[in-house]
Enzyme design. Structure first.
Site, mmCIF file in Angstrom:
data_model
loop_
_atom_site.group_PDB
_atom_site.id
_atom_site.type_symbol
_atom_site.label_atom_id
_atom_site.label_comp_id
_atom_site.label_asym_id
_atom_site.label_seq_id
_atom_site.Cartn_x
_atom_site.Cartn_y
_atom_site.Cartn_z
ATOM 1 N N SER A 122 0.825 -1.205 0.000
ATOM 2 C CA SER A 122 0.000 0.000 0.000
ATOM 3 C C SER A 122 0.856 1.250 0.000
ATOM 4 C CB SER A 122 -0.913 0.006 1.235
ATOM 5 O OG SER A 122 -0.118 -0.046 2.400
ATOM 6 N N HIS A 143 -2.882 -3.091 -5.486
ATOM 7 C CA HIS A 143 -3.194 -2.683 -4.117
ATOM 8 C C HIS A 143 -4.666 -2.904 -3.821
ATOM 9 C CE1 HIS A 143 -3.721 0.792 -1.046
ATOM 10 N NE2 HIS A 143 -3.594 -0.356 -0.432
ATOM 11 N N GLU A 155 -6.016 -0.753 -6.834
ATOM 12 C CA GLU A 155 -5.135 0.130 -7.608
ATOM 13 C C GLU A 155 -4.125 -0.756 -8.347
ATOM 14 O OE1 GLU A 155 -4.730 4.292 -5.192
ATOM 15 O OE2 GLU A 155 -3.759 2.586 -4.240
ATOM 16 N N ASN A 194 -4.232 7.123 -1.241
ATOM 17 C CA ASN A 194 -3.579 7.705 -0.063
ATOM 18 C C ASN A 194 -3.005 9.085 -0.345
ATOM 19 O OD1 ASN A 194 -4.313 5.694 1.687
ATOM 20 N ND2 ASN A 194 -2.565 4.410 1.157
#
Ligand SMILES: C/C=C/C(=O)SCCNC(=O)CCNC(=O)[C@H](O)C(C)(C)COP(=O)(O)OP(=O)(O)OC[C@H]1O[C@@H](n2cnc3c(N)ncnc32)[C@H](O)[C@@H]1OP(=O)(O)O
Length: 651
Positions: A122, A143, A155, A194
């Site tokens: 991640s 991900h 992802e 993120n």
């Protein structure tokens, strides 16, 4: 290697991510080897999968027998054996670069030379992980979000040397598992989700540190005014305050004093019992809906939009991928690009510039891409273009919450496309449906169908997260339902799954309703302290008996499709296997039927329903007289005499 070559998958890791990815992969029909370094860990992971599958089966969320799915999973401890036949290896080992590199070094040695090697990291660099192999072109990031069984997003991240063929196969593999992939085309820190999520907590922490807001005020405003599933401090307590701290440290970013204080005091959130809130002696979050008053929500959102603009401008991801990522990966009520287009990109840029001038802090420096958009007049929806195009005078409008197609025979199919919210109706969706109905030439349309995506719901009602911040005077949703109800062509709701609240009202605004037998109907609004507000009370009382309509509205319970058919709420409840065929038969009658007669029939029946009999008969007589003069009527009569199918042209 492309998707057709992927048959055998190996997942390295049996912890929460590893066993979740294994479960999702086996559910999609692949043979999976799940491997971890100790038999006990593998056994625990295996048992967790069984437990989860049993739960899914119990809730009717999977049709496959848990035993069949488990039958596709084998376990291993020996790495060489685990990857020997793999077409795709997905590594879900602990998040430490040294461990990942060891694993990928071993994969280079033991996995087949053409296998795709994916990392579920991640936060670590795919490029660096790939450097441990002999061929970085076949290494890609995949991900998954936690828990993989529930979270829809993956992802798919390019390392510097990842081949298109590798990334495309990984993307197609994710789709084949009925998850939603987004491409992250460059190996940037935080990938997409993120990166954009970072400022959500960061800016709130600066505002509290600078004495401009309180923790409760920030959380209440973001949840109750802006519809986020959690406030920034609440989220930080959940994920661990130290996590965000280390991310900032590693990226060389300044730490807001309040974060530093919490880390120094080892008050790291839920896991230590105290963070921004007290989970040990207190009850956790303490904010109330009204606490958000006066909080500058744009300040947080402008920073997230700026981050998104950097990603788009640097070709890391498209606006669409970012919005999908934030909705599915972070539970955002809508993507930041879409929200910014509605807000006005000029307002967002103004906010950033003002803060940049006032504080000099780098975090407010506007992204070049955002500046370019605004300076070229692409300031968002009102300007016809921003992150997205809204089809001004020279462009086709892109819709974000619906899909649609118009067939040559005149069937306009509209699909509500918010599966992550069970196709709940938000302002965008209603506006897009109205726009589509208003702008599609009615002469090209002979019938309209509505359905939902995702296989679970037609629609679970109005979007409750969007109720945040609605003022009483903004209550009008009637226009949407009336647009559908008064559309001049026949409309049909294809219902497969939940049909609740506003979703039920949309179905009732259609002329016909066909549902699968396991669909469920209801008006749960009363449980929210509301009543149906999209015509539901009025349509139900006209359609059903007084007692049945009131039962639905007063009790808020759901009824099944069979009862809904018995009550007259829907036309037909049909077996899953017959659903498409039955719908096709209805649709065929509508698109081949005489357009003018169908339009008149709809109009006089709808209008006549609300009038006394003599006025209704008058309407009917006028329409009947008019139809006698149409070519369609002559064609219908001729076809009857000649014993052939009529071909109605709508003249
Ligand atoms: C004028 C009109 C007014 C109205 O229509 S008011 C709204 C009336 N509708 C409702 O009250 C229904 C609310 N939804 C539910 O009760 C449940 O859902 C269901 C029984 C339909 C399904 O329950 P389950 O199978 O456990 O699914 P899940 O986890 O609750 O739903 C999946 C995701 O969909 C989101 N969602 C569901 N309905 C709505 C909604 N109406 N507005 C906004 N989001 C909704 C959830 O929150 C969740 O999302 P996440 O995975 O992020 O937790």
């Amino acid at each position: 290697m492309d998707i057709d070559d992927i048959q055998h998958v190996t997942v390295l890791g049996a912890g929460s991510m590893g066993h979740g990815i294994t479960e999702v992969t086996a559910l999609a029909g692949y043979d999976v080897v799940m491997r971890d370094i100790e038999q006990e860990i593998v056994d625990d992971g295996y048992e967790s999968i069984r437990w989860s599958l049993d739960k899914l089966a119990e809730k009717g969320l999977v049709e496959q027998a848990p035993d069949d799915v488990m039958g596709r999973i084998t376990t291993a401890v020996d790495l060489e054996e685990a990857v020997a036949d793999a077409d795709l290896v997905i590594e879900a080992a602990p998040e430490q670069m040294s461990i990942k590199k060891d694993v990928f070094g071993d994969l280079a040695e033991y996995a087949p030379a053409d296998a795709i090697l994916a990392s579920n990291t991640s936060s670590l660099s795919i490029t660096e992980i790939a450097s441990a192999t002999d061929d970085p072109s076949r290494v890609v990031g995949m991900h998954y979000f936690n828990p993989p069984v529930k979270m829809d997003l993956v992802e798919v991240i390019y390392g510097t040397e990842t081949a298109d063929e590798t990334a495309e196969a990984a993307y197609a593999f994710v789709e084949s598992c009925e998850k939603t992939p987004i491409f992250v085309r460059k190996d940037v820190n935080g990938f997409v989700v993120n990166s954009v999520l970072g400022p959500f907590g960061d800016e709130a922490a600066w505002m509290v540190s600078d004495g401009e807001a309180t923790v409760e005020q920030a959380d209440a405003a973001m949840v109750h005014q802006r519809g986020y599933p959690m406030g920034p401090f609440e989220l930080s307590d959940l994920t661990g305050i130290d996590i965000g701290y280390h991310v900032r440290k590693e990226a060389g970013k300044p730490i807001p004093p309040i974060v530093q204080e919490k880390v120094d005091a080892e008050e790291l959130g839920q896991k230590t019992g105290t963070g921004y809130y007290d989970y040990e002696d207190g009850e956790g979050t303490t904010y109330e809906p009204g606490d958000g008053e006066g909080f500058d929500t744009l300040r947080i959102e402008a920073r997230m939009v700026n981050e998104a603009a950097k990603l788009v401008g640097n070709d890391v991801a498209t606006a669409e991928a970012i919005d999908t990522g934030m909705r599915l990966g972070a539970g955002f009520p809508e993507g930041p690009c879409r929200r910014a287009d509605k807000e006005g990109l000029d307002s967002v840029l103004d906010k950033l510039r003002t803060l940049h001038e006032e504080t000099g802090a780098d975090r407010y420096e506007p992204a070049d891409y955002l500046v370019d958009l605004v300076e070229s007049g692409k300031t968002g929806q009102d300007a016809g273009e921003g992150f997205y195009s809204y089809g001004g005078s020279d462009g086709e409008r892109e819709y974000h919450t619906i899909q649609h197609s118009l067939s040559e025979d005149g069937l306009l199919e509209i699909t509500l496309d918010r599966p992550e919210r069970l196709n709940a109706l938000n302002g965008d969706l209603m506006e897009e449906v109205m726009h589509l109905l208003d702008t599609t030439p009615t002469d090209d349309v002979r019938a309209v169908t509505f359905e939902g995506t995702g296989g679970r719901a037609f629609s679970a009602g109005a979007d409750i997260t969007g109720f945040a911040g609605i003022e009483p005077h903004e209550k009008g949703v009637t226009e949407f339902f009336e647009t559908v109800a008064n559309y001049p062509k026949p409309t049909l709701a294809k219902i497969d799954g939940y049909c609740l609240g506003g979703g039920n009202e949309l179905a009732l605004a259609c002329d016909l309703r066909i549902a699968t037998e396991d669909s469920e109907f209801g008006f749960p609004e009363i449980n929210l302290g509301l009543i149906p507000g999209g015509g539901g009370t009025q349509r139900a009382i006209r359609m059903l008996s007084d007692a049945r309509a009131k039962e639905l509205v007063f009790r808020g319970h759901r009824i099944d499709a069979e009862l809904a058919e018995e009550w007259g709420l829907i036309n037909r409840a049909v077996d899953d296997d017959e659903f498409d065929d039955v719908v096709a038969e209805y649709v065929d009658d509508l698109v081949t039927g005489p357009p003018i007669a169908l339009e008149k029939a709809k109009r006089v029946m709808n209008a006549g329903r609300d009038q006394d009999l003599s006025a209704g008969l008058e309407l009917e007589a006028q329409a009947f007289g008019l139809l006698l003069g149409t070519e369609d009527m002559q064609e219908g009569a001729a076809a009857f005499m000649e014993d052939r199918e009529a071909e109605f042209e709508g003249r």
